[in-house]
Design a protein around this motif. Structure first.
Motif, PDB file in Angstrom:
ATOM      1  N   ARG A 111      18.749  49.920  34.901  1.00 49.62           N
ATOM      2  CA  ARG A 111      20.087  49.359  35.135  1.00 49.62           C
ATOM      3  C   ARG A 111      20.030  48.171  36.091  1.00 49.62           C
ATOM      4  NH1 ARG A 111      23.195  55.110  36.107  1.00 49.62           N
ATOM      5  NH2 ARG A 111      22.558  56.016  34.096  1.00 49.62           N
ATOM      6  N   PRO A 112      21.033  47.279  35.969  1.00 50.35           N
ATOM      7  CA  PRO A 112      21.058  46.117  36.875  1.00 50.35           C
ATOM      8  C   PRO A 112      21.521  46.537  38.265  1.00 50.35           C
ATOM      9  CG  PRO A 112      22.971  46.088  35.442  1.00 50.35           C
ATOM     10  CD  PRO A 112      22.143  47.260  35.000  1.00 50.35           C
ATOM     11  N   ASN A 113      20.592  47.123  39.049  1.00 48.87           N
ATOM     12  CA  ASN A 113      20.993  47.754  40.324  1.00 48.87           C
ATOM     13  C   ASN A 113      21.355  46.724  41.388  1.00 48.87           C
ATOM     14  OD1 ASN A 113      18.370  46.868  40.453  1.00 48.87           O
ATOM     15  ND2 ASN A 113      17.652  48.501  41.770  1.00 48.87           N
ATOM     16  N   VAL A 114      22.562  46.222  41.271  1.00 52.06           N
ATOM     17  CA  VAL A 114      23.026  45.133  42.133  1.00 52.06           C
ATOM     18  C   VAL A 114      23.354  45.621  43.536  1.00 52.06           C
ATOM     19  CG1 VAL A 114      24.756  43.299  42.325  1.00 52.06           C
ATOM     20  CG2 VAL A 114      23.995  44.054  40.084  1.00 52.06           C
ATOM     21  N   HIS A 115      23.892  46.846  43.625  1.00 47.70           N
ATOM     22  CA  HIS A 115      24.480  47.251  44.909  1.00 47.70           C
ATOM     23  C   HIS A 115      23.559  48.098  45.787  1.00 47.70           C
ATOM     24  CE1 HIS A 115      28.030  45.564  43.213  1.00 47.70           C
ATOM     25  NE2 HIS A 115      28.013  46.421  42.217  1.00 47.70           N
ATOM     26  N   LYS A 116      22.341  48.367  45.323  1.00 48.57           N
ATOM     27  CA  LYS A 116      21.473  49.253  46.100  1.00 48.57           C
ATOM     28  C   LYS A 116      20.886  48.567  47.313  1.00 48.57           C
ATOM     29  CE  LYS A 116      20.262  52.502  42.570  1.00 48.57           C
ATOM     30  NZ  LYS A 116      19.573  52.215  41.347  1.00 48.57           N
ATOM     31  N   GLU A 117      20.464  49.408  48.267  1.00 50.68           N
ATOM     32  CA  GLU A 117      19.810  48.901  49.488  1.00 50.68           C
ATOM     33  C   GLU A 117      18.617  48.015  49.101  1.00 50.68           C
ATOM     34  OE1 GLU A 117      20.869  50.164  52.823  1.00 50.68           O
ATOM     35  OE2 GLU A 117      22.534  50.490  51.445  1.00 50.68           O
ATOM     36  N   ASN A 118      17.710  48.605  48.304  1.00 51.51           N
ATOM     37  CA  ASN A 118      16.477  47.879  47.960  1.00 51.51           C
ATOM     38  C   ASN A 118      16.625  47.194  46.606  1.00 51.51           C
ATOM     39  OD1 ASN A 118      16.592  50.121  46.380  1.00 51.51           O
ATOM     40  ND2 ASN A 118      14.433  50.694  46.606  1.00 51.51           N
ATOM     41  N   SER A 119      17.768  46.551  46.398  1.00 53.94           N
ATOM     42  CA  SER A 119      18.058  45.932  45.108  1.00 53.94           C
ATOM     43  C   SER A 119      17.017  44.865  44.759  1.00 53.94           C
ATOM     44  CB  SER A 119      19.437  45.275  45.172  1.00 53.94           C
ATOM     45  OG  SER A 119      19.631  44.487  44.033  1.00 53.94           O
ATOM     46  N   ASN A 120      16.693  44.802  43.451  1.00 56.12           N
ATOM     47  CA  ASN A 120      15.770  43.746  43.001  1.00 56.12           C
ATOM     48  C   ASN A 120      16.564  42.553  42.478  1.00 56.12           C
ATOM     49  OD1 ASN A 120      16.794  44.754  40.654  1.00 56.12           O
ATOM     50  ND2 ASN A 120      14.828  45.054  39.626  1.00 56.12           N
ATOM     51  N   VAL A 121      17.863  42.501  42.847  1.00 57.09           N
ATOM     52  CA  VAL A 121      18.705  41.380  42.427  1.00 57.09           C
ATOM     53  C   VAL A 121      18.981  40.504  43.644  1.00 57.09           C
ATOM     54  CG1 VAL A 121      20.956  40.747  41.460  1.00 57.09           C
ATOM     55  CG2 VAL A 121      19.770  42.783  40.623  1.00 57.09           C
ATOM     56  N   ALA A 122      18.702  39.210  43.513  1.00 56.40           N
ATOM     57  CA  ALA A 122      18.914  38.295  44.644  1.00 56.40           C
ATOM     58  C   ALA A 122      20.415  38.175  44.942  1.00 56.40           C
ATOM     59  CB  ALA A 122      18.342  36.931  44.312  1.00 56.40           C
ATOM     60  N   GLU A 123      20.736  37.970  46.220  1.00 54.51           N
ATOM     61  CA  GLU A 123      22.156  37.907  46.586  1.00 54.51           C
ATOM     62  C   GLU A 123      22.794  36.583  46.199  1.00 54.51           C
ATOM     63  OE1 GLU A 123      22.894  39.225  50.595  1.00 54.51           O
ATOM     64  OE2 GLU A 123      21.756  41.064  50.234  1.00 54.51           O
ATOM     65  N   SER A 124      22.014  35.522  46.269  1.00 55.74           N
ATOM     66  CA  SER A 124      22.619  34.231  45.919  1.00 55.74           C
ATOM     67  C   SER A 124      22.187  33.827  44.517  1.00 55.74           C
ATOM     68  CB  SER A 124      22.188  33.165  46.925  1.00 55.74           C
ATOM     69  OG  SER A 124      20.780  33.101  46.929  1.00 55.74           O
ATOM     70  N   SER A 125      22.980  32.956  43.898  1.00 53.46           N
ATOM     71  CA  SER A 125      22.600  32.489  42.561  1.00 53.46           C
ATOM     72  C   SER A 125      21.688  31.269  42.705  1.00 53.46           C
ATOM     73  CB  SER A 125      23.839  32.159  41.744  1.00 53.46           C
ATOM     74  OG  SER A 125      24.612  31.207  42.418  1.00 53.46           O
ATOM     75  N   LEU A 126      21.208  30.797  41.584  1.00 51.79           N
ATOM     76  CA  LEU A 126      20.177  29.765  41.594  1.00 51.79           C
ATOM     77  C   LEU A 126      20.639  28.559  40.801  1.00 51.79           C
ATOM     78  CD1 LEU A 126      16.998  29.125  41.942  1.00 51.79           C
ATOM     79  CD2 LEU A 126      16.791  30.038  39.643  1.00 51.79           C
ATOM     80  N   GLN A 127      20.476  27.386  41.421  1.00 53.72           N
ATOM     81  CA  GLN A 127      20.634  26.202  40.586  1.00 53.72           C
ATOM     82  C   GLN A 127      19.250  25.776  40.150  1.00 53.72           C
ATOM     83  OE1 GLN A 127      22.691  22.561  41.799  1.00 53.72           O
ATOM     84  NE2 GLN A 127      22.672  22.141  39.615  1.00 53.72           N
ATOM     85  N   LEU A 128      19.024  25.810  38.854  1.00 51.64           N
ATOM     86  CA  LEU A 128      17.703  25.460  38.319  1.00 51.64           C
ATOM     87  C   LEU A 128      17.412  23.985  38.578  1.00 51.64           C
ATOM     88  CD1 LEU A 128      17.946  27.238  34.862  1.00 51.64           C
ATOM     89  CD2 LEU A 128      16.468  27.903  36.757  1.00 51.64           C
ATOM     90  N   PRO A 129      16.120  23.604  38.548  1.00 52.43           N
ATOM     91  CA  PRO A 129      15.809  22.170  38.622  1.00 52.43           C
ATOM     92  C   PRO A 129      16.562  21.424  37.524  1.00 52.43           C
ATOM     93  CG  PRO A 129      13.796  23.481  38.672  1.00 52.43           C
ATOM     94  CD  PRO A 129      14.914  24.436  38.417  1.00 52.43           C
ATOM     95  N   VAL A 130      17.116  20.264  37.890  1.00 49.66           N
ATOM     96  CA  VAL A 130      17.913  19.494  36.925  1.00 49.66           C
ATOM     97  C   VAL A 130      17.109  18.290  36.447  1.00 49.66           C
ATOM     98  CG1 VAL A 130      20.013  18.121  36.605  1.00 49.66           C
ATOM     99  CG2 VAL A 130      20.095  20.226  37.957  1.00 49.66           C
ATOM    100  N   ILE A 131      16.965  18.180  35.146  1.00 47.39           N
ATOM    101  CA  ILE A 131      16.257  17.039  34.544  1.00 47.39           C
ATOM    102  C   ILE A 131      17.304  16.107  33.936  1.00 47.39           C
ATOM    103  CG2 ILE A 131      14.576  16.326  32.785  1.00 47.39           C
ATOM    104  CD1 ILE A 131      13.353  18.014  35.109  1.00 47.39           C
TER     105      ILE A 131
END
Length: 363
Positions: free
Chosen positions: A40-60
């Motif tokens: 499952r997308p374990n967003v709320h757990k202590e040791n979550s493997n989901v980053a808190e901030s989002s990512l802006q990919l490199p822009v070409i």
């Protein structure tokens, strides 16, 4: 409201897809869609493997590939393929109208009555038009929260008459969009070949010629609002088969890529394409460019649409590491592969993670 019948829906009900469930007012996630806790997308757990901030990919900035900044853009492109396996392309030369029309007509297709969409349902993996649900609805023990329309795009004149004839402008809009993404793919591939090998060689010209007649598959994805998004995924972790994928998404977040061991949400950027390295490019680059795991999370409130255009060599071509990238310091890392090998692989197992690419690695 969900009816008791929906609550204990049988497998046949799920084969009709998540748009059908949503339209019938499903208010709790049926068991068929509930992932094991570890997946499952374990967003709320202590040791979550989901980053808190989002990512802006490199822009070409595609327009700068043809000006004095070309070499700087090529450097950015190369490092994006090495580090992220993903980048965003802006000023790409595809008309904004064409992009908006494609999103619009896709939304209208999924808005058709179920009976109309169901005409295109097929379990045949090689069918030129296939409407379906989940990832592989024959093999998946747990379904994911997505419906899709897959369109083989080559040769266009042969397949077009088999594409949906409703909405009335669907074929015209989708065919235009397919041609334009093919053009952008060829331009991006030319740049990537230059990144990998410096000056263009006769071999590069030959491979570009093959790509002109290469395979193109368009996948239109529909992710309706999901009653319990924390229990399921819109798409499970996977890497893309093929050379490059050009993804068009609406403004709703959902795509996540694996980066440094964490799942990071990619911020949608209006009128841009998210482009990612596929398994074939990882093989061709002998491992220098990375075909990265990505997934889609479900959304509790908003529907999401995306259109992925997957490009590679013709189906009967062998994909192998470029001889330019093999020497004593960089021995060959992958076996030759072709589409038949891949189809056999996918049909024989429940694709989990990056197994196909793993199966092509030389130890």
């Amino acid at each position: 409201m969900s009816t008791p019948a929906m609550a204990v829906a049988d497998d046949y009900e799920f084969q009709k897809g998540v748009k059908h469930l949503f339209e019938n007012g499903v208010s709790k996630l049926p068991n068929k869609y509930i992932l094991p806790v570890s997946d499952r997308p374990n967003v709320h757990k202590e040791n979550s493997n989901v980053a808190e901030s989002s990512l802006q990919l490199p822009v070409i900035d595609f327009s700068e590939l043809h000006g004095p900044n070309r070499s700087r853009v090529l450097d950015s492109l190369s490092s994006a393929c090495e580090e992220y396996g993903f980048f965003q392309v802006v000023n790409h030369g595809i008309a904004i109208d064409s992009i908006r029309s494609m999103i619009d007509v896709s939304g209208r297709f999924f808005g058709l009555p179920y009976e109309e969409r169901a005409k295109y349902m097929s379990t045949d993996m090689s069918s030129p038009v296939r409407y379906g649900t989940s990832f592989n609805q024959i093999k998946d023990s747990v379904f994911c929260w997505r419906d899709f329309l897959k369109l083989v795009c080559n040769p266009l004149s042969d397949v077009l008459p088999r594409w949906p004839s409703s909405p009335i402008d669907f074929r015209e809009v989708a065919a235009t969009y397919a041609k334009e993404t093919k053009w952008l793919f060829l331009k991006m591939t030319e740049a990537i070949l230059e990144c990998l090998g410096g000056a263009t060689t006769p071999e590069d010209d030959e491979i570009l010629k093959q790509f002109k007649d290469g395979s193109q598959l368009m996948v239109v994805n529909c992710f309706p609002p999901c009653p319990e998004p924390e229990l399921t995924l819109g798409m499970p972790p996977h890497s893309d088969y093929g050379f490059l994928t050009l993804l068009l998404q609406d403004e709703v977040e959902g795509l996540q890529i694996q980066y440094k061991g964490k799942w990071i949400t990619v911020e949608p950027m209006a009128n841009s394409f998210v482009v990612n390295v596929g398994d074939h490019l990882e093989i061709f680059s002998n491992g220098r460019y990375k075909s990265v795991l990505h997934r889609v999370v479900a959304n509790p409130a908003k529907p999401r649409l995306s259109v992925a255009s997957l490009h590679s060599l013709p189906f009967d071509c062998m994909v192998r590491p470029s001889p330019k990238l093999i020497d004593e310091e960089n021995p060959r890392r992958y076996k030759d592969t072709d589409f038949a090998t891949f189809l056999e692989y996918v049909s024989s197992c429940e694709p989990k993670k990056k197994n196909f690419l793993e199966s092509r690695k030389l130890t």
